[in-house]
Design a protein around this motif. Structure first.
Motif, PDB file in Angstrom:
ATOM      1  N   ARG A   6     -74.493  79.250  12.336  1.00 11.23           N
ATOM      2  CA  ARG A   6     -73.180  78.860  11.823  1.00 11.23           C
ATOM      3  C   ARG A   6     -73.223  78.899  10.307  1.00 11.23           C
ATOM      4  O   ARG A   6     -74.283  78.840   9.694  1.00 11.23           O
ATOM      5  N   ASP A   7     -72.064  78.994   9.701  1.00 10.68           N
ATOM      6  CA  ASP A   7     -71.953  79.100   8.244  1.00 10.68           C
ATOM      7  C   ASP A   7     -72.046  77.707   7.616  1.00 10.68           C
ATOM      8  O   ASP A   7     -71.168  76.874   7.802  1.00 10.68           O
ATOM      9  N   LEU A   8     -73.111  77.480   6.879  1.00 12.39           N
ATOM     10  CA  LEU A   8     -73.297  76.206   6.182  1.00 12.39           C
ATOM     11  C   LEU A   8     -73.245  76.392   4.666  1.00 12.39           C
ATOM     12  O   LEU A   8     -73.694  75.521   3.921  1.00 12.39           O
ATOM     13  N   SER A   9     -72.672  77.496   4.218  1.00 19.36           N
ATOM     14  CA  SER A   9     -72.668  77.798   2.786  1.00 19.36           C
ATOM     15  C   SER A   9     -71.898  76.767   1.964  1.00 19.36           C
ATOM     16  O   SER A   9     -72.165  76.595   0.780  1.00 19.36           O
ATOM     17  N   ALA A  10     -70.970  76.038   2.551  1.00 20.74           N
ATOM     18  CA  ALA A  10     -70.212  75.016   1.824  1.00 20.74           C
ATOM     19  C   ALA A  10     -70.785  73.615   2.053  1.00 20.74           C
ATOM     20  O   ALA A  10     -70.210  72.625   1.602  1.00 20.74           O
ATOM     21  N   SER A  11     -71.933  73.539   2.720  1.00 23.55           N
ATOM     22  CA  SER A  11     -72.535  72.244   3.043  1.00 23.55           C
ATOM     23  C   SER A  11     -73.809  72.018   2.239  1.00 23.55           C
ATOM     24  O   SER A  11     -74.459  72.957   1.793  1.00 23.55           O
ATOM     25  N   ILE A  12     -74.169  70.754   2.099  1.00 21.80           N
ATOM     26  CA  ILE A  12     -75.451  70.401   1.504  1.00 21.80           C
ATOM     27  C   ILE A  12     -76.426  70.187   2.650  1.00 21.80           C
ATOM     28  O   ILE A  12     -76.203  69.359   3.528  1.00 21.80           O
ATOM     29  N   ILE A  13     -77.508  70.968   2.663  1.00 25.60           N
ATOM     30  CA  ILE A  13     -78.520  70.849   3.713  1.00 25.60           C
ATOM     31  C   ILE A  13     -79.471  69.727   3.326  1.00 25.60           C
ATOM     32  O   ILE A  13     -80.090  69.764   2.261  1.00 25.60           O
ATOM     33  N   GLU A  14     -79.582  68.726   4.164  1.00 24.92           N
ATOM     34  CA  GLU A  14     -80.370  67.541   3.859  1.00 24.92           C
ATOM     35  C   GLU A  14     -81.784  67.596   4.426  1.00 24.92           C
ATOM     36  O   GLU A  14     -82.419  66.563   4.583  1.00 24.92           O
ATOM     37  N   ASP A  15     -82.280  68.782   4.712  1.00 19.50           N
ATOM     38  CA  ASP A  15     -83.646  68.965   5.191  1.00 19.50           C
ATOM     39  C   ASP A  15     -84.496  69.416   4.010  1.00 19.50           C
ATOM     40  O   ASP A  15     -84.363  70.535   3.515  1.00 19.50           O
ATOM     41  N   ASP A  16     -85.375  68.526   3.531  1.00 21.77           N
ATOM     42  CA  ASP A  16     -86.160  68.811   2.329  1.00 21.77           C
ATOM     43  C   ASP A  16     -87.046  70.040   2.470  1.00 21.77           C
ATOM     44  O   ASP A  16     -87.206  70.811   1.519  1.00 21.77           O
ATOM     45  N   THR A  17     -87.633  70.225   3.643  1.00 20.30           N
ATOM     46  CA  THR A  17     -88.521  71.372   3.846  1.00 20.30           C
ATOM     47  C   THR A  17     -87.746  72.680   3.748  1.00 20.30           C
ATOM     48  O   THR A  17     -88.178  73.626   3.065  1.00 20.30           O
ATOM     49  N   ILE A  18     -86.602  72.748   4.419  1.00 17.60           N
ATOM     50  CA  ILE A  18     -85.773  73.969   4.363  1.00 17.60           C
ATOM     51  C   ILE A  18     -85.282  74.205   2.938  1.00 17.60           C
ATOM     52  O   ILE A  18     -85.316  75.336   2.440  1.00 17.60           O
ATOM     53  N   GLN A  19     -84.841  73.154   2.262  1.00 16.82           N
ATOM     54  CA  GLN A  19     -84.359  73.295   0.882  1.00 16.82           C
ATOM     55  C   GLN A  19     -85.467  73.833  -0.026  1.00 16.82           C
ATOM     56  O   GLN A  19     -85.230  74.705  -0.849  1.00 16.82           O
ATOM     57  N   ARG A  20     -86.674  73.303   0.133  1.00 10.25           N
ATOM     58  CA  ARG A  20     -87.791  73.769  -0.701  1.00 10.25           C
ATOM     59  C   ARG A  20     -88.102  75.232  -0.406  1.00 10.25           C
ATOM     60  O   ARG A  20     -88.288  76.033  -1.326  1.00 10.25           O
ATOM     61  N   LEU A  21     -88.168  75.584   0.860  1.00 12.89           N
ATOM     62  CA  LEU A  21     -88.428  76.980   1.210  1.00 12.89           C
ATOM     63  C   LEU A  21     -87.361  77.905   0.643  1.00 12.89           C
ATOM     64  O   LEU A  21     -87.664  78.981   0.116  1.00 12.89           O
ATOM     65  N   MET A  22     -86.113  77.502   0.742  1.00 11.23           N
ATOM     66  CA  MET A  22     -85.013  78.341   0.267  1.00 11.23           C
ATOM     67  C   MET A  22     -84.989  78.465  -1.258  1.00 11.23           C
ATOM     68  O   MET A  22     -84.342  79.363  -1.793  1.00 11.23           O
ATOM     69  N   SER A  23     -85.693  77.590  -1.951  1.00 11.14           N
ATOM     70  CA  SER A  23     -85.718  77.658  -3.415  1.00 11.14           C
ATOM     71  C   SER A  23     -86.639  78.758  -3.933  1.00 11.14           C
ATOM     72  O   SER A  23     -86.556  79.149  -5.097  1.00 11.14           O
ATOM     73  N   PHE A  24     -87.510  79.294  -3.080  1.00 11.63           N
ATOM     74  CA  PHE A  24     -88.425  80.346  -3.498  1.00 11.63           C
ATOM     75  C   PHE A  24     -87.751  81.717  -3.356  1.00 11.63           C
ATOM     76  O   PHE A  24     -87.147  82.013  -2.326  1.00 11.63           O
ATOM     77  N   PRO A  25     -87.871  82.574  -4.367  1.00 18.64           N
ATOM     78  CA  PRO A  25     -87.222  83.891  -4.303  1.00 18.64           C
ATOM     79  C   PRO A  25     -87.857  84.842  -3.291  1.00 18.64           C
ATOM     80  O   PRO A  25     -87.230  85.816  -2.889  1.00 18.64           O
ATOM     81  N   ASN A  26     -89.089  84.552  -2.862  1.00 20.79           N
ATOM     82  CA  ASN A  26     -89.781  85.452  -1.933  1.00 20.79           C
ATOM     83  C   ASN A  26     -89.763  84.939  -0.496  1.00 20.79           C
ATOM     84  O   ASN A  26     -90.544  85.381   0.340  1.00 20.79           O
TER      85      ASN A  26
END
Length: 70
Positions: A6-26
């Motif tokens: 589902r599209d969560l582009s307008a949401s804040i994801i509150e999962d720290d692990t996913i957020q950290r992973l998504m912060s890496f460009p690779n």
């Protein structure tokens, strides 16, 4: 599961692990799709029909992890 399909582009994801992973460009985060191979679908179907046969025959279910829910 709650983060995919589902599209969560307008949401804040509150999962720290996913957020950290998504912060890496690779790093590319995707849902797991290995179940959707021909072999996996065959095994799922085979296990399902075997369990149905065992239930209808009054036999114990032989597959580990498979349980009958009333």
């Amino acid at each position: 599961e709650h983060l995919f399909f589902r599209d969560l582009s307008a949401s804040i994801i509150e999962d720290d692990t996913i957020q950290r992973l998504m912060s890496f460009p690779n790093v590319l985060v995707t849902a797991h799709q290995a179940f959707f191979t021909e072999e996996a679908l065959y095994q799922i179907t085979k296990t399902t029909f075997q369990s149905i046969d065992e239930i209808l025959s009054g036999k114990p279910i032989s597959q580990p992890g498979v349980m009958l829910v009333p």
